[in-house]
Design an enzyme around this catalytic site. Structure first.
Site, short mmCIF file in Angstrom:
data_model
loop_
_atom_site.label_atom_id
_atom_site.label_comp_id
_atom_site.label_asym_id
_atom_site.label_seq_id
_atom_site.Cartn_x
_atom_site.Cartn_y
_atom_site.Cartn_z
N SER A 263 -3.26 45.46 24.33
CA SER A 263 -2.04 45.61 23.63
C SER A 263 -1.66 46.90 23.67
O SER A 263 -1.58 47.58 24.50
CB SER A 263 -2.27 45.02 22.04
OG SER A 263 -1.11 44.81 21.70
N ASP A 326 2.17 35.16 26.98
CA ASP A 326 1.92 36.35 26.02
C ASP A 326 3.19 37.32 25.96
O ASP A 326 3.70 37.83 26.99
CB ASP A 326 0.95 37.25 26.52
CG ASP A 326 0.54 38.39 25.60
OD1 ASP A 326 1.60 38.38 24.53
OD2 ASP A 326 -0.47 39.03 25.66
N HIS A 383 -1.99 36.09 22.70
CA HIS A 383 -2.09 37.32 22.76
C HIS A 383 -3.61 37.85 22.49
O HIS A 383 -3.74 39.06 22.75
CB HIS A 383 -1.14 38.29 22.05
CG HIS A 383 -1.14 39.79 22.22
ND1 HIS A 383 -1.17 40.45 23.29
CD2 HIS A 383 -1.21 40.49 21.23
CE1 HIS A 383 -1.00 41.57 23.45
NE2 HIS A 383 -1.18 41.85 21.83
#
Length: 435
Positions: A263, A326, A383
């Site tokens: 991320s 995602d 995610h």
């Protein structure tokens, strides 16, 4: 209680609940072999980091695994050695989440729970052969009244190097690793949502105004702490200093630099890789002699087309592992991105090309059908770092989404069992941590 037997009973019960349609039902006939994906999922001693059978094969192929040929012919289908290498770095990234202290009553709040000497051991990677050399802190430069006080440095990851001679021999080189966690705190979320492009200007010799990156990511990377007990320099200063030190220390060794993040952490990893290559921080050696590779898990777009082009010119190798469901991997630039077409023209041909976001590197697409109960209960699961590990662990996950849920269950049980055993050895609750 025999935790080994207990874990096997739980796994078998879950397999039975899936029914004969699941390929995992073959486990009911025999325990997994020592090097099967399911074995590495539930056994801390057989995790991806320390598998000797796989590691012994890395010496002759490590440059390919690090992207020397942009992973040509290794992604479709995904080569078993590359899958193992990706999982190895995924474990290092996941260690950041396991070690991050979110307890507001702890004196180590927003830092790492453990000291550098035993951090990897505390999160189950004691056999990795790597040694942590530095913790990294980042400070978002944000003026937004969401909580008392001002932003201060948060622990975002660590620098480590393969220190065990046997592991170095099996890997074929000494590996310098930088691992980053993703977004956790409020300030980090705000930084991640600052969707505006700004010139990177990381090379003092050439500002390259056409090379632009997302302002929030750049803020996390370059901002200094305005107050606090650490007196920290910027994330950039900490990293460039440590990378330079380690490269010079091991200048006689065959060495690779690997950056891995999830991320927001993948954005920081890419910015650091670009920075290292752009300013030549690897010392007197040409940075092209040292493989510089980024493994990005669920990473967003970081910069514009100019940034992408410059990264390619510098020879960066970036493998983007992306779950097709995602949404973070599609941000920022949902509309204005590298796939934009208008009147038959590509974004590169547009007069506004400098304003288009673009992904860097090669994509490894992971897919699963978004129909499981777990997806409906917690949409953010797509995610989650554990989800990425589960999708990589199960080659058939695209056809059997129940297997993903089972793999996540096994990984979470492994983490709980590890913490429980440590708590029992220390005579305290597994929820407690070192002060």
């Amino acid at each position: 209680m025999n935790l080994g037997a207990f874990s096997w009973d739980i796994i078998m019960a879950r397999c039975q609940s899936l029914g004969n349609k699941s390929p995992i039902m073959k486990l009911s006939r025999a325990p997994p072999t020592p090097y099967s994906p399911i074995a590495s999922a539930f056994s801390p001693k057989l995790n991806a980091v320390a598998d000797p059978l796989i590691l012994s094969q890395h010496a002759c192929t490590w440059r390919d695994l690090q992207g020397s040929t942009h992973w040509e012919n290794l992604l479709n289908p995904l080569h078993p050695l590359l899958r193992h290498e990706i999982l190895r770095y995924a474990d290092f990234v996941n260690a950041c989440y396991k070690a991050f202290d979110l307890d507001p009553t702890s004196k180590r709040h927003l830092s790492c729970k453990y000291g550098k000497a035993n951090m990897l051991g505390q999160v189950g990677l004691e056999d990795s052969g790597y040694q942590v050399t530095k913790y990294i802190y980042a400070t978002p430069d944000i003026n937004f009244p969401i909580q008392n006080g001002v932003p201060r440095g948060r622990w975002v990851g660590y620098v480590a190097i393969s220190s065990d001679d046997e592991v170095v021999k099996k890997l074929g080189r000494r590996d310098l690793l930088i691992a980053f966690r993703g977004t956790v705190t409020n300030y980090e979320w705000i930084a991640s949502l600052m969707s505006s492009l700004t010139p990177a200007r990381l090379d003092p010799r050439n500002c390259r105004p056409e090379v632009k990156v997302e302002s929030g990511f750049l803020s996390m990377y370059t901002s200094k702490e305005r107050s606090g007990k650490f007196g920290l320099g910027s994330c950039r200063e900490q990293l460039l200093s440590e990378v330079s030190r380690l490269v010079n220390k091991h200048k006689e060794d065959e060495i690779s630099i690997t950056l891995a993040g999830h991320s927001l952490g993948s954005a920081l990893a890419l910015l650091l890789a670009y920075d290292i290559a752009e300013v030549g921080i690897v010392g007197t050696r040409d940075h092209r002699d040292i493989p510089l590779t980024v493994f990005s898990f669920g990473g967003p777009r970081v910069g514009n087309l100019g940034f992408k082009k410059r990264c390619e010119e510098l020879g960066l190798k970036v493998l983007r592992i992306a779950n097709g469901n995602d949404p973070v991997t599609k941000l920022p630039g949902v509309l204005l991105n590298e796939n934009f077409r208008l009147l038959g023209k590509t974004c590169a041909e547009s007069p506004w090309s400098c304003s288009f976001y673009a992904h860097v590197g090669v994509e490894l697409a992971l897919e699963h059908r978004q129909r499981s109960f777990l997806d409906m209960r917690n949409p953010s699961w797509v995610h989650d770092m554990e989800t990425y590990i589960s999708l990589l662990t199960y080659p058939d996950a695209t056809q059997h989404e129940e297997d993903i849920e089972l793999a996540a269950l096994i990984n979470r049980f492994r983490s709980f069992a590890s913490n429980l055993m440590k708590g029992l050895r220390l005579g305290r609750s597994p929820k407690q941590h070192d002060s």
